[in-house]
Design a protein around this motif. Structure first.
Motif, mmCIF file in Angstrom:
data_model
loop_
_atom_site.group_PDB
_atom_site.id
_atom_site.type_symbol
_atom_site.label_atom_id
_atom_site.label_comp_id
_atom_site.label_asym_id
_atom_site.label_seq_id
_atom_site.Cartn_x
_atom_site.Cartn_y
_atom_site.Cartn_z
ATOM 1 N N GLN A 121 0.816 -1.225 0.000
ATOM 2 C CA GLN A 121 0.000 0.000 0.000
ATOM 3 C C GLN A 121 0.848 1.273 0.000
ATOM 4 O O GLN A 121 0.319 2.357 -0.266
ATOM 5 C CB GLN A 121 -0.957 0.009 1.202
ATOM 6 C CG GLN A 121 -2.061 -1.049 1.095
ATOM 7 C CD GLN A 121 -2.992 -1.006 2.284
ATOM 8 O OE1 GLN A 121 -2.671 -1.538 3.343
ATOM 9 N NE2 GLN A 121 -4.128 -0.347 2.130
ATOM 10 N N CYS A 170 -10.794 -0.061 3.598
ATOM 11 C CA CYS A 170 -9.408 -0.232 3.169
ATOM 12 C C CYS A 170 -8.865 1.145 2.825
ATOM 13 O O CYS A 170 -9.521 1.911 2.121
ATOM 14 C CB CYS A 170 -9.356 -1.146 1.946
ATOM 15 S SG CYS A 170 -7.687 -1.381 1.300
ATOM 16 N N HIS A 222 -6.998 -9.287 6.345
ATOM 17 C CA HIS A 222 -7.052 -8.241 5.309
ATOM 18 C C HIS A 222 -5.639 -7.872 4.855
ATOM 19 O O HIS A 222 -5.363 -7.764 3.650
ATOM 20 C CB HIS A 222 -7.789 -7.023 5.890
ATOM 21 C CG HIS A 222 -7.920 -5.856 4.969
ATOM 22 N ND1 HIS A 222 -9.134 -5.431 4.463
ATOM 23 C CD2 HIS A 222 -6.992 -4.992 4.464
ATOM 24 C CE1 HIS A 222 -8.935 -4.381 3.674
ATOM 25 N NE2 HIS A 222 -7.650 -4.085 3.663
ATOM 26 N N HIS A 228 -3.440 -8.446 1.268
ATOM 27 C CA HIS A 228 -2.693 -7.432 0.501
ATOM 28 C C HIS A 228 -1.348 -7.978 0.018
ATOM 29 O O HIS A 228 -0.897 -7.645 -1.076
ATOM 30 C CB HIS A 228 -2.428 -6.187 1.359
ATOM 31 C CG HIS A 228 -3.518 -5.156 1.333
ATOM 32 N ND1 HIS A 228 -3.943 -4.548 0.174
ATOM 33 C CD2 HIS A 228 -4.255 -4.606 2.325
ATOM 34 C CE1 HIS A 228 -4.900 -3.669 0.464
ATOM 35 N NE2 HIS A 228 -5.110 -3.688 1.764
ATOM 36 N N LEU A 247 -8.397 -0.396 6.699
ATOM 37 C CA LEU A 247 -7.252 -1.287 6.834
ATOM 38 C C LEU A 247 -6.305 -1.055 5.684
ATOM 39 O O LEU A 247 -5.603 -1.861 5.254
ATOM 40 C CB LEU A 247 -7.735 -2.729 6.870
ATOM 41 C CG LEU A 247 -8.756 -3.016 7.967
ATOM 42 C CD1 LEU A 247 -9.598 -4.204 7.627
ATOM 43 C CD2 LEU A 247 -8.041 -3.250 9.294
HETATM 44 ZN ZN ZN Z 1 -6.511 -2.595 2.799
#
Ligand code: ZN
Length: 182
Positions: free
Chosen positions: A51, A89, A131, A135, A182
């Motif tokens: 992320q 998210c 979660h 990812h 998240l």
């Molecule tokens: Zn996420």
């Protein structure tokens, strides 16, 4: 303090499986610090390295006002009991939908010094660990929704103000995520 831009849905890095960490060095500890700072700033309950554009199997979490933690190269053991609850998210600003997950999880992995670590969690912590581990496999929460829910979510994504740029990025989520991001 080092807050990194959070990659948004549409960025290919979010669909790329992350590589296992092999070097437990100062650079890795800097990554954990960047993830922690970025997660707390957002604010989010968890954040995975892809992320912020880093393809390594690392995530951080911050659940129920406990100390923020991190896990590297996680391997999960899921409870047979499931639990459906709202989930968001940070890579999908402003979107929160019910997602069914295992109710409990035992996660084994390592800390940033390479020591083995086991995290046991239920409910929100278990949801967060599942979660974030998703990812690391390039799996996103929309993939875990039932088809009708996913259709509704995709409609909302296409209508979202952040959707449509070639590689959309925001530094801080402009939307209220109700403590579910998240
Ligand atoms: Zn996420």
């Amino acid at each position: 303090m080092s807050v990194k831009p959070i990659r948004l849905f549409g960025d290919p890095v979010l669909r790329t499986p992350a590589e296992p960490v092999r070097d437990f060095d100062a650079e890795l500890r800097r990554l954990v610090k960047d993830l922690t700072d970025t997660m707390l700033d957002a604010p989010g309950v968890g954040l995975a390295a892809p992320q912020i554009g880093v393809g390594l199997r690392v995530f951080t979490y911050h659940v129920d006002d406990n100390e923020p933690g991190h896990l590297i190269n996680p391997v999960l053991d899921l409870s047979p009991e499931t639990d459906e609850d709202d989930e968001g998210c940070l890579s999908f600003p402003g979107l929160v939908y019910p997602v069914e997950r295992a109710w409990g999880v035992v996660a084994k992995g390592f800390n940033s010094y390479g020591d083995p670590v086991t995290i046991e969690g239920t409910e929100l912590l278990a949801r967060c660990i599942q979660h974030e581990t998703d990812h690391l496999d390039g799996v996103l929460f929309i993939d875990r929704m039932d088809p009708a829910q996913r259709k509704q979510a995709m409609k909302a994504i296409r209508a979202a103000e952040w959707w449509g740029d070639p590689v959309p990025q925001v530094k801080v989520s402009p939307h209220e995520t109700f403590g579910k991001a998240l």
